[in-house]
Design a protein around this motif. Structure first.
Motif: not given
Length: 136
Positions: A1-6, A96-99, A105-112, A118-126
């Motif tokens: 799933m690819r997620t970007t936000m303005p 903002p940080v894109t992981a 950093c190819a966008e052919t693979a997954e990224f968010n 102050g964003t804490w993400a305890p489990e990345s989907p990849y």
């Protein structure tokens, strides 16, 4: 799933909406800090103001890599050390940080993309292998 936000949408997020967007159901009773500089709830990983922290294992466990804006070129791909990857992250950079799943950093693979207040993400989907820090 690819997620970007303005960038403008980041400022519209409330702490409650942010927590719902990035915390897993196991952490449903906790919320992300409402402002940068606030201490995270006890179950979240420690990450200081102005830092991007990435942990080797989900749940903020294992080896932690810490990056500060002073050591990162804005909008440049930064790969984790060779063979390294992360499954949890905290973004306290104020930007903002894109992981990325891909070390280049190819966008052919997954990224968010994660807001920086102050964003804490305890489990990345990849497995995260690289990141980019963006202008506000």
């Amino acid at each position: 799933m690819r997620t970007t936000m303005p960038a403008a949408a980041f400022t519209a997020l409330t702490a409650a909406a942010l927590a719902a967007a990035v915390l897993t159901p196991a952490h449903a009773g906790t919320t992300a800090p409402a402002r940068a500089g606030a201490a995270p709830p006890g179950k979240l990983g420690a990450c200081g103001p102005g830092e991007l922290c990435l942990w080797e294992k989900a749940g903020f466990k294992g080896t932690r890599h810490v990056f500060e804006l002073a050591g990162v070129d804005i909008e440049s791909c930064v790969a984790l050390p060779e063979g390294g990857s992360a499954q949890a992250l905290a973004n306290r950079t104020g930007r903002p940080v894109t992981a990325y799943q891909d070390r280049e950093c190819a966008e052919t693979a997954e990224f968010n993309t994660y807001p920086g207040g102050g964003t804490w993400a305890p489990e990345s989907p990849y497995r995260v292998r690289a990141f980019k820090v963006w202008e506000r």
